[in-house]
Design a protein around this motif. Sequence first.
Motif, mmCIF file in Angstrom:
data_model
loop_
_atom_site.group_PDB
_atom_site.id
_atom_site.type_symbol
_atom_site.label_atom_id
_atom_site.label_comp_id
_atom_site.label_asym_id
_atom_site.label_seq_id
_atom_site.Cartn_x
_atom_site.Cartn_y
_atom_site.Cartn_z
ATOM 1 N N ASP A 171 0.820 -1.214 0.000
ATOM 2 C CA ASP A 171 0.000 0.000 0.000
ATOM 3 C C ASP A 171 0.853 1.263 0.000
ATOM 4 O O ASP A 171 0.805 2.081 0.927
ATOM 5 N N THR A 172 1.649 1.435 -1.059
ATOM 6 C CA THR A 172 2.424 2.654 -1.261
ATOM 7 C C THR A 172 2.342 3.024 -2.735
ATOM 8 O O THR A 172 2.095 2.168 -3.597
ATOM 9 N N GLU A 173 2.567 4.283 -3.021
ATOM 10 C CA GLU A 173 2.515 4.746 -4.403
ATOM 11 C C GLU A 173 3.540 4.012 -5.264
ATOM 12 O O GLU A 173 3.265 3.648 -6.419
ATOM 13 N N GLU A 174 4.732 3.786 -4.701
ATOM 14 C CA GLU A 174 5.768 3.085 -5.450
ATOM 15 C C GLU A 174 5.342 1.651 -5.771
ATOM 16 O O GLU A 174 5.587 1.138 -6.871
ATOM 17 N N ALA A 175 4.709 1.000 -4.805
ATOM 18 C CA ALA A 175 4.277 -0.385 -5.006
ATOM 19 C C ALA A 175 3.159 -0.475 -6.042
ATOM 20 O O ALA A 175 3.119 -1.430 -6.834
ATOM 21 N N TYR A 176 2.265 0.495 -6.050
ATOM 22 C CA TYR A 176 1.187 0.476 -7.044
ATOM 23 C C TYR A 176 1.779 0.355 -8.453
ATOM 24 O O TYR A 176 1.272 -0.384 -9.304
ATOM 25 N N GLY A 177 2.845 1.119 -8.705
ATOM 26 C CA GLY A 177 3.467 1.094 -10.019
ATOM 27 C C GLY A 177 4.024 -0.280 -10.364
ATOM 28 O O GLY A 177 3.885 -0.757 -11.500
ATOM 29 N N GLU A 178 4.644 -0.944 -9.388
ATOM 30 C CA GLU A 178 5.230 -2.255 -9.638
ATOM 31 C C GLU A 178 4.160 -3.322 -9.852
ATOM 32 O O GLU A 178 4.312 -4.205 -10.705
ATOM 33 N N PHE A 179 3.064 -3.241 -9.098
ATOM 34 C CA PHE A 179 1.959 -4.167 -9.336
ATOM 35 C C PHE A 179 1.352 -3.905 -10.715
ATOM 36 O O PHE A 179 1.032 -4.837 -11.463
ATOM 37 N N ASN A 180 1.165 -2.641 -11.028
ATOM 38 C CA ASN A 180 0.551 -2.264 -12.296
ATOM 39 C C ASN A 180 1.365 -2.762 -13.488
ATOM 40 O O ASN A 180 0.819 -3.102 -14.545
ATOM 41 N N GLU A 181 2.683 -2.826 -13.314
ATOM 42 C CA GLU A 181 3.578 -3.300 -14.376
ATOM 43 C C GLU A 181 3.685 -4.823 -14.410
ATOM 44 O O GLU A 181 4.375 -5.387 -15.264
ATOM 45 N N GLY A 182 2.998 -5.496 -13.474
ATOM 46 C CA GLY A 182 3.002 -6.952 -13.470
ATOM 47 C C GLY A 182 4.261 -7.588 -12.944
ATOM 48 O O GLY A 182 4.644 -8.689 -13.360
ATOM 49 N N LYS A 183 4.921 -6.938 -11.983
ATOM 50 C CA LYS A 183 6.166 -7.476 -11.435
ATOM 51 C C LYS A 183 5.928 -8.429 -10.270
ATOM 52 O O LYS A 183 6.811 -9.207 -9.909
ATOM 53 N N TYR A 184 4.759 -8.350 -9.650
ATOM 54 C CA TYR A 184 4.411 -9.204 -8.504
ATOM 55 C C TYR A 184 3.031 -9.798 -8.732
ATOM 56 O O TYR A 184 2.126 -9.104 -9.200
ATOM 57 N N ALA A 185 2.865 -11.064 -8.359
ATOM 58 C CA ALA A 185 1.614 -11.764 -8.642
ATOM 59 C C ALA A 185 0.604 -11.711 -7.506
ATOM 60 O O ALA A 185 -0.578 -11.979 -7.736
ATOM 61 N N THR A 186 1.046 -11.368 -6.302
ATOM 62 C CA THR A 186 0.140 -11.464 -5.152
ATOM 63 C C THR A 186 0.369 -10.350 -4.150
ATOM 64 O O THR A 186 1.509 -9.941 -3.904
ATOM 65 N N MET B 193 -4.231 1.264 -10.111
ATOM 66 C CA MET B 193 -3.625 0.213 -10.932
ATOM 67 C C MET B 193 -4.564 -0.193 -12.066
ATOM 68 O O MET B 193 -5.006 -1.345 -12.147
ATOM 69 N N PRO B 194 -4.903 0.751 -12.936
ATOM 70 C CA PRO B 194 -5.907 0.487 -13.980
ATOM 71 C C PRO B 194 -5.513 -0.610 -14.964
ATOM 72 O O PRO B 194 -6.384 -1.265 -15.544
ATOM 73 N N ASP B 195 -4.216 -0.841 -15.160
ATOM 74 C CA ASP B 195 -3.780 -1.865 -16.113
ATOM 75 C C ASP B 195 -4.125 -3.272 -15.639
ATOM 76 O O ASP B 195 -4.054 -4.231 -16.428
ATOM 77 N N LEU B 196 -4.506 -3.415 -14.379
ATOM 78 C CA LEU B 196 -4.829 -4.738 -13.837
ATOM 79 C C LEU B 196 -6.328 -5.019 -13.845
ATOM 80 O O LEU B 196 -6.778 -6.036 -13.315
ATOM 81 N N SER B 197 -7.092 -4.147 -14.461
ATOM 82 C CA SER B 197 -8.543 -4.332 -14.523
ATOM 83 C C SER B 197 -8.895 -5.681 -15.143
ATOM 84 O O SER B 197 -8.423 -6.031 -16.232
ATOM 85 N N GLY B 198 -9.718 -6.448 -14.439
ATOM 86 C CA GLY B 198 -10.141 -7.748 -14.920
ATOM 87 C C GLY B 198 -9.137 -8.865 -14.731
ATOM 88 O O GLY B 198 -9.388 -10.010 -15.137
ATOM 89 N N LYS B 199 -8.007 -8.565 -14.108
ATOM 90 C CA LYS B 199 -6.938 -9.560 -13.957
ATOM 91 C C LYS B 199 -6.752 -10.033 -12.515
ATOM 92 O O LYS B 199 -5.929 -10.919 -12.271
ATOM 93 N N ILE B 200 -7.467 -9.420 -11.549
ATOM 94 C CA ILE B 200 -7.235 -9.728 -10.137
ATOM 95 C C ILE B 200 -8.335 -10.622 -9.580
ATOM 96 O O ILE B 200 -9.534 -10.330 -9.742
ATOM 97 N N ALA B 201 -7.926 -11.704 -8.934
ATOM 98 C CA ALA B 201 -8.862 -12.620 -8.270
ATOM 99 C C ALA B 201 -8.594 -12.602 -6.776
ATOM 100 O O ALA B 201 -7.433 -12.501 -6.343
ATOM 101 N N LEU B 202 -9.650 -12.691 -5.976
ATOM 102 C CA LEU B 202 -9.525 -12.709 -4.518
ATOM 103 C C LEU B 202 -9.704 -14.127 -4.001
ATOM 104 O O LEU B 202 -10.550 -14.892 -4.508
ATOM 105 N N ALA B 203 -8.899 -14.476 -3.003
ATOM 106 C CA ALA B 203 -8.959 -15.814 -2.417
ATOM 107 C C ALA B 203 -8.488 -15.750 -0.973
ATOM 108 O O ALA B 203 -7.849 -14.775 -0.561
#
Length: 338
Positions: free
Chosen positions: A261-276, A291-301
Motif C-alpha cells: 500500500d504505497t505509491e511506489e508499489a502500485y506502479g510495480e503491481f501495475n507493471e506486473g512485477k508481482y503476482a500477489t 492500478m488500472p492496467d490490472l482491470s479484470g486480472k485480479i482474483a480474490l482468495a
Amino acid sequence: MKKKWLMLLLVVTMTTLLWGCGKSSNSAEGKTSVLDGGAGDTATELSYWTFVELHGQHFKKMLEKWNAANPDRQIKLNVTVMPYDDMHNKLSIAVQTGVGAPDIADIEIGKFPDFLKGTPQLEPLNDVVEPYKDTIVQSQIDMYSKEGKVYGLSTHVGASVAFYNTEILKEAGVDYKSIVTWDDFKKAGMQVYEKTGKYMGTADTSAGWEASMMLAQQESDFTDDAGKPIVNSDAMVKGLKVLKDLQDNNVIATIAGGQPDTEEAYGEFNEGKYATAFMPLWMMSRYTNYMPDLSGKIALAPIPVMEKGMPRSYGGGGTGTVVTKTAKDVQLAKDFIA
C-alpha cells in the motif's frame, strides 16, 4: 540478529487528484478541496484532515447524503489531504496548542495512542455511538477509547485476503484456487519465478501486514492479554521462518515502498512485477484507482495457512475519525461522522 517486528504503522504515500467538485488548491501543507455537497449559502463550513485521498472521496458522497437529509444542518467540508507523517505531526501540535486544528480528522490506529495520552484533546463520541452500539464490533470501539470514553469512529479496517494476478499465474501454469497452505504457495511461487522471472509475492519491510497475518492464523498477537509485547514468541519465530524460506526461494521479494500500500508499489503491481498481495479488502480501492492496467486480472482468495484448518483471514488496518476540542460546531461534526 536484530529484528524489527513491531512495524505496525501503515506508511501511506499520498497522491492528490482533483475531485471535480468545488474549489481545489495545492500548498506545501497538502491539497485542500472544498466540497459543498449541494449545500446552500447558510451551510456551516467544517474542516477535515486525512492522509488517505480515497477517504476524502468517501466523505464527498456522505456529504451529499447528509445535506439532502438535513436541510437545516447543511455542511460544506474543507478536505485537506496530507502525507501520513506530515498530517499526524501537524495534528498533534494543533490539538496540543489548541491552535489550527481541523474540526474533523483521521488518525491511523498506530498513531492513535499518542493522541490519548494525558487528557485527550478530542471530543468524546459516546452519545453518537450509542444508537449503533448493538451493530458495531466492540473491539472497533475499544481501540479508540480511553477510560470508558470513545474518541474515534473506526472507518478503515477490513478482512484480509490474497489478491492474485491471474494473468501472471496463467502464464506460469498456476491455479490460485489450489493454493491452501504456505507449502502450496511456495511451490506455486517457485514455478512463477522459473517460468516468468516474476515474484509470487512481496517481502514487506515498512509495515506489519505479513507479521500480523502469520500471528493471526496461529491465534497469537504482538502482545499478551495484559498488553505486554511478546515479539519473540514461538508463533512469531515460526511465522518469520516461513517468510524467510519464501524469500530464500525467490517466491517473495521486497517491493518498492516496502509494502503493497504505497505509491511506489502500485506502479510495480501495475507493471506486473508481482503476482500477489496479502492485504485487507480495502486494498480493492487501490487497485481500481491506482492500478488500472490490472482491470479484470485480479482474483480474490483466502490467505494461505501453515496448516489446513487455521484461520485464513484477519482484520487489517485501522483509522479512527475524530472531532477535535476546538471544532467550530462540535455536535454537528459528531453527528455528521456518525
